[in-house]
Structures are given as structure tokens and as C-alpha cells.
Scaffold this active site. Structure first.
Site, mmCIF file in Angstrom:
data_model
loop_
_atom_site.group_PDB
_atom_site.id
_atom_site.type_symbol
_atom_site.label_atom_id
_atom_site.label_comp_id
_atom_site.label_asym_id
_atom_site.label_seq_id
_atom_site.Cartn_x
_atom_site.Cartn_y
_atom_site.Cartn_z
ATOM 1 N N LYS A 184 8.238 5.207 -1.388
ATOM 2 C CA LYS A 184 9.412 4.577 -1.989
ATOM 3 C C LYS A 184 9.670 5.162 -3.375
ATOM 4 C CE LYS A 184 11.515 0.286 -3.334
ATOM 5 N NZ LYS A 184 11.518 -1.152 -3.419
ATOM 6 N N GLU A 190 -1.878 9.242 -4.568
ATOM 7 C CA GLU A 190 -2.552 9.627 -3.325
ATOM 8 C C GLU A 190 -1.602 10.401 -2.407
ATOM 9 O OE1 GLU A 190 -2.439 6.549 -4.659
ATOM 10 O OE2 GLU A 190 -4.091 5.293 -3.935
ATOM 11 N N GLY A 243 8.377 -2.182 -0.350
ATOM 12 C CA GLY A 243 7.494 -1.272 0.388
ATOM 13 C C GLY A 243 6.918 -1.893 1.648
ATOM 14 N N ARG A 244 6.378 -3.106 1.532
ATOM 15 C CA ARG A 244 5.720 -3.711 2.707
ATOM 16 C C ARG A 244 6.722 -4.324 3.680
ATOM 17 N NH1 ARG A 244 4.631 -5.812 -2.019
ATOM 18 N NH2 ARG A 244 5.204 -7.931 -2.562
ATOM 19 N N GLU A 329 -0.447 -8.964 -0.434
ATOM 20 C CA GLU A 329 0.271 -8.323 -1.548
ATOM 21 C C GLU A 329 1.483 -9.176 -1.927
ATOM 22 O OE1 GLU A 329 0.287 -3.846 -2.401
ATOM 23 O OE2 GLU A 329 2.312 -4.148 -1.661
ATOM 24 N N HIS A 360 -18.063 -11.123 20.042
ATOM 25 C CA HIS A 360 -19.479 -10.750 20.034
ATOM 26 C C HIS A 360 -19.934 -10.348 18.638
ATOM 27 C CE1 HIS A 360 -19.484 -10.906 24.409
ATOM 28 N NE2 HIS A 360 -18.235 -10.468 24.282
ATOM 29 N N LYS A 470 -4.474 1.226 -11.233
ATOM 30 C CA LYS A 470 -3.836 2.560 -11.244
ATOM 31 C C LYS A 470 -3.858 3.127 -12.658
ATOM 32 C CE LYS A 470 -0.352 1.615 -7.666
ATOM 33 N NZ LYS A 470 1.079 1.499 -7.417
#
Ligand code: F6P
Length: 500
Positions: A184, A190, A243-244, A329, A360, A470
């Protein structure tokens, strides 16, 4: 508002089995069918009076007004001075925003046609680079829906750990790979590093014009141009799409390329049908609203700290990761929209896995542990494979058995073999896992997150909590930050060989 909260916080329920016994209509009252999905809240402790108390809270918090503000493109993300227009991407929003989104979708479709026509050569692999909301949605959708009939091999790389990129391209031919850079902001460190390494990989693989193989998905097209991507291969989306919440925008490009434009449209239409349901259904018959009431009940009345999501369907194995960003978030906050302390628990911690594997591993704690964990089961009536029917029958049997066992419990003279029962669960049963039902399911989770935020009075659309880490990473990188604490300094020295 405080009165409405205290009515909710002092509300009492009874054991689940008693609730069923005393109310023959419980199942139908707490089951909502929408968009090919059955949402069964009857194994939660919601009662008519709890739903009424929450409805009064919703009124005190002006949920109806907040919902209209969301759909009409008002600036509800007040801390960032923006609207939250993800629903406009699926045609449900302010007319000008819907028209703008449609225009951007047309551009995206056009580029897909160009790729299909071979303008980039014989493309067989899609390497999608992004992180957080710029990766989780595409990764989840391609994994869920791309198992049969995917038109390209797609890999999604998010982690800055080089092992992720190395693994993703291990079987890709650089000559047949399209690199998609999704960000965005087009500043995320990264993603930028992975993008540069992917370009180097194309070049080493003999691609003469690596930048010519890049498509950028962004709300900051000018930064993509600066990075070197040609304007014709930049697919913008609106700043007002978070973004999400962005998989419906051009961030969904790898989904549309891999699954085909028709599937992408069905996804959007499925989400739109959930938008309409959320907007129009009365609160007590509204799936995202009832789910949020249950979330708040367990978080604020019963003191639950987590909720667990188990999909009894391999195709939904990435759902918990997707929901972790969406829910935590969005609502992992401590202050209200006006900056005052919330004063009560906000987001539940979302975790989960797939059934039957999780049975399990972690179900021991769910059945006999000391934590209260509301559980969410998901399953589809139709199987997602062509093996013998018995596989799917066993899968569903196990899913339904777990919900029944959590609720019923079992007494034994031996305390180690006793199950307290009365442990809540919700079951979400899809007729079929297909683009439209998955679109509706994801929109359900978005709106549920929104309702939780409105009840708490917080802004679900900012994420300042991720910034400090950050900033500190940047100052470690540049070496000109403040003096670090002794532990951090020692770690930097030991692993990076620097003075810190
Ligand atoms: O660091 C958090 C975050 O801002 C998320 O909200 C976002 O989805 C992710 O980073 C990626 O951001 P971008 O799409 O700008 O690269």
C-alpha cells in the site's frame, strides 16, 4: 453508554444444556443462514436477554450510525483522517467510491488480459511479494481456491528472511515468472528488499529487462514509479482501503490472475451479499453482529482472553493467520477513538489450526484446561477432494463431535477423566467452499471486527502499535539511534558484530 455496558457486564447466563432445554426455539433463533453459510451461535451462552442487553449497548454506541458512516464513505478512521472504503471495492459504498473502484478493477482486468495474451512472454509463475495485508489475503485465497484449476503457479513471499524467497523461487523459471510487488505504502522495508532480490534473481536468470516483468499494486503509485515500475503496470487502489481490508482491491490481482476474473468477481459478489445482510438484517438476526456480541460477552463478561478458530477443511488452513491480522491489528488497542482509555478488554487473541490435526495437539486444553476459550468450528458440506467419501464423512463427524463434547462434558468418579462441559462454540457451515461463499465469509469477519470496535468505541482502522518496533529497527540499522539497553546492545554486538 456506561449504563448500557453495566447491563451487559452484569448479564447472567445459564449452562448451555439448560438453555437448550428451556427454550425449544433456541437453535432457530441463534442460527442465521446467509450466502450459502449457516452460522450457528446456539452453543454460545447468548440468550435473548443478553442479546437485548447488547442491542441496547449497540444503540448507545450508535452502531446503526457507524455502519452507515462506514458504507457511505465518511471519515471514520479519525486518527488517520480517512474513510474505510473496502466495501466500495465490492460495489457497496458511496457512489463515487464505487465508480472509482470499478474503474480500477477494469484496469486490473485489462492488464490480466494483456498477460493472458502473452505480452510478457510465456508466463507460468506468479511471484507475489508483500507483507501483512498485502500478502495474507492473496495467500489465503489462492491456497483455499487455487487447488483445482489454478492457471499459474503462484507463490507468496512475505518474510524478509531470505529463506522464504529462496524457497518460493526454487521451482520457478525466471524466464516464465511475473513478479508482483504489493505494498500500500510502497515503503515497507521487507517488501522493498524482497522486491530488489527478486529483480536480481530475474536478471541472474537471463531476463534482459527485469523491471519489465514487474507489476506493482499500491496506493502510492508515485513511489512505484520511483522504484522503476512502468506506469502501465501499476495497479493503484485507494488510500481509504486499509491494508488488512485490501484483498478486494488491486491487492487481489494475483488471485484474479491465478483463478480467473470470473472467480474474482464471484468473490466480490459474495462479499457484497454479506455487506447487504450486515446493513439490513435486524441485530438479533445479523450474523456479524451476533458474533461480535458473543465475542464481547466472553471477553468482557466471562474474562476470556483468546478465541480459537478451527477449520475442518485443509483449504482453510491459512484462515487463522488471516484473522489474526484482521482482528488483532484492528482491535488490539487500549484507547478509544477520542484518546481516552477503553478501560475494558479489547481484542480477543485469535489463534487456531485445522481439524482434525488440532484435536491431537491442543484440544486437551480446550476440554479440560483452566482457560475459557470460545471455539469457532468451520466446515463445508461438500468435500474439497475426490478421495473416498469416507474422508469427508469422518472429517465432519469429528467436527460436530468436538462441539457437542465441549458443551455436554462428562462426569466421572475419576477427576482426571471428568469433563466439565459447558464450553462454548460457534459452528460455521458452508454449503460449498467457492469464491462467493469465501467472499461472504471474509466480509462476515470484517464486519464482526467492526462491530466489536464500535461496541468498545475504538478505531479499528489504524495500527500505530506496529510503528515503534519499525523505528527502532531503523535506528539499529543506521547505527545513529539512541543508546540501547544492555540486553539489546549485547545481542546486536553478538549477532551483528556492531557497537549498537
Ligand atoms: O506494519 C503493519 C502494516 O502497516 C500492515 O497494516 C500492512 O498490511 C503491512 O504493514 C504492509 O504494509 P504495506 O502494504 O504498506 O507494505
Amino acid at each position: 453508554m456506561n449504563d448500557a455496558w453495566s447491563a451487559v457486564e452484569t448479564s447472567e447466563s445459564r449452562p448451555l444444556l439448560d438453555l437448550f432445554e428451556s427454550d425449544p426455539d433456541r437453535l432457530s433463533r441463534l442460527t442465521v443462514e446467509e450466502a450459502g453459510i449457516r452460522f450457528d451461535f446456539s452453543k454460545t451462552h447468548l440468550t435473548q436477554s443478553i442479546v437485548s442487553a447488547f442491542s441496547a449497548l449497540a444503540e448507545a454506541q450508535d452502531l446503526a450510525g457507524a455502519r452507515e458512516a462506514l458504507f457511505s464513505g465518511k471519515e471514520i478512521n479519525v486518527t488517520e483522517g480517512r474513510a474505510a472504503e473496502h466495501s466500495a471495492e465490492r460495489g457497496q459504498g458511496a457512489p463515487e467510491s464505487v465508480a472509482r473502484a470499478a474503474g480500477l478493477h477494469a484496469r486490473m482486468r485489462g492488464l490480466i488480459e494483456v498477460i493472458e495474451a502473452g505480452a510478457f512472454g510465456d508466463i507460468r509463475h506468479i511471484l507475489h511479494i508483500g507483507i501483512g495485508g498485502s500478502a495474507l489475503g492473496p495467500d489465503f485465497l489462492i491456497d483455499a481456491l487455487g487447488r483445482d484449476g489454478a492457471r499459474y503457479d503462484a507463490a507468496v513471499v512475505s518474510n524478509v528472511d531470505g529463506a522464504a524467497l529462496e524457497e518460493a523461487v526454487a521451482d520457478f523459471d525466471p524466464q516464465a515468472t511475473l513478479v508482483v510487488i504489493a505494498s500500500k505504502t510502497f515503503t515497507t522495508s521487507e517488501t522493498m528488499l524482497n522486491a530488489r532480490s527478486a529483480l536480481a534473481w530475474l536478471e541472474e536468470g537471463g531476463v534482459s529487462d527485469p523491471y519489465g516483468r514487474v507489476v506493482a499494486l499500491t496506493a502510492s503509485p508515485e513511489r512505484a514509479v520511483e522504484f522503476g515500475v512502468d506506469e502501465t503496470r501499476i495497479l493503484p487502489f485507494s488510500e481509504s482501503v486499509g491494508g488488512r481490508y485490501s484483498l478486494w482491491s488491486s491487492i487481489g490481482f494475483p488471485v484474479a490472475v491465478t483463478l480467473g476474473w470470473g472467480a474474482f468477481e464471484e468473490l466480490l459478489e459474495g462479499a457484497a451479499s454479506m455487506d447487504r445482510h450486515f446493513r439490513l438484517a435486524p441485530l438479533e438476526r445479523n450474523a456479524p453482529v451476533l458474533a461480535a456480541f458473543a465475542d464481547r460477552y466472553y471477553a468482557n463478561v466471562r474474562g476470556a482472553e483468546t478465541r480459537a478458530v478451527f477449520a475442518y477443511d485443509e483449504r482453510l488452513r491459512l484462515l487463522p493467520s488471516y484473522l489474526q491480522q484482521l482482528e488483532m491489528e484492528s482491535n488490539g488497542k487500549s484507547v478509544r477513538t477520542d484518546g481516552s482509555p477503553v478501560g475494558r478488554a479489547t481484542s480477543l487473541i485469535t489463534w487456531g489450526g485445522v481439524g482434525t490435526d488440532a484435536q491431537h495437539a491442543v484440544f486437551q486444553l480446550l476440554h479440560q484446561g483452566t482457560h475459557l476459550v470460545p471455539v469457532e468450528f468451520l466446515a463445508a458440506v461438500e468435500p474439497g477432494h475426490s478421495l473416498a467419501e469416507e474422508h469427508h464423512r469422518q472429517l465432519l463427524i469429528n467436527c460436530f463431535a468436538q462441539g457437542a463434547a465441549l458443551m455436554a462434558g462428562k462426569r466421572s468418579d475419576d477427576p482426571a477423566r471428568s469433563y466439565a462441559g459447558d464450553r462454548p462454540s460457534t459452528t460455521i457451515l458452508l454449503d460449498r467452499l467457492e469464491p462467493s461463499s469465501l467472499g461472504a465469509l471474509i466480509a462476515f469477519y470484517e464486519h464482526r471486527t467492526f462491530v466489536n470496535a464500535v461496541l468498545l468505541g475504538i478505531n479499528p482502522f489504524d495500527q500505530f502499535g506496529v510503528e515503534l518496533g519499525k523505528e527502532i529497527a531503523k535506528s539499529i540499522d543506521s547505527g545513529d539511534g539512541p543508546e540501547f539497553d544492555p540486553s539489546t546492545k549485547a545481542l546486536i554486538e553478538r549477532a551483528l558484530g556492531e557497537g549498537g
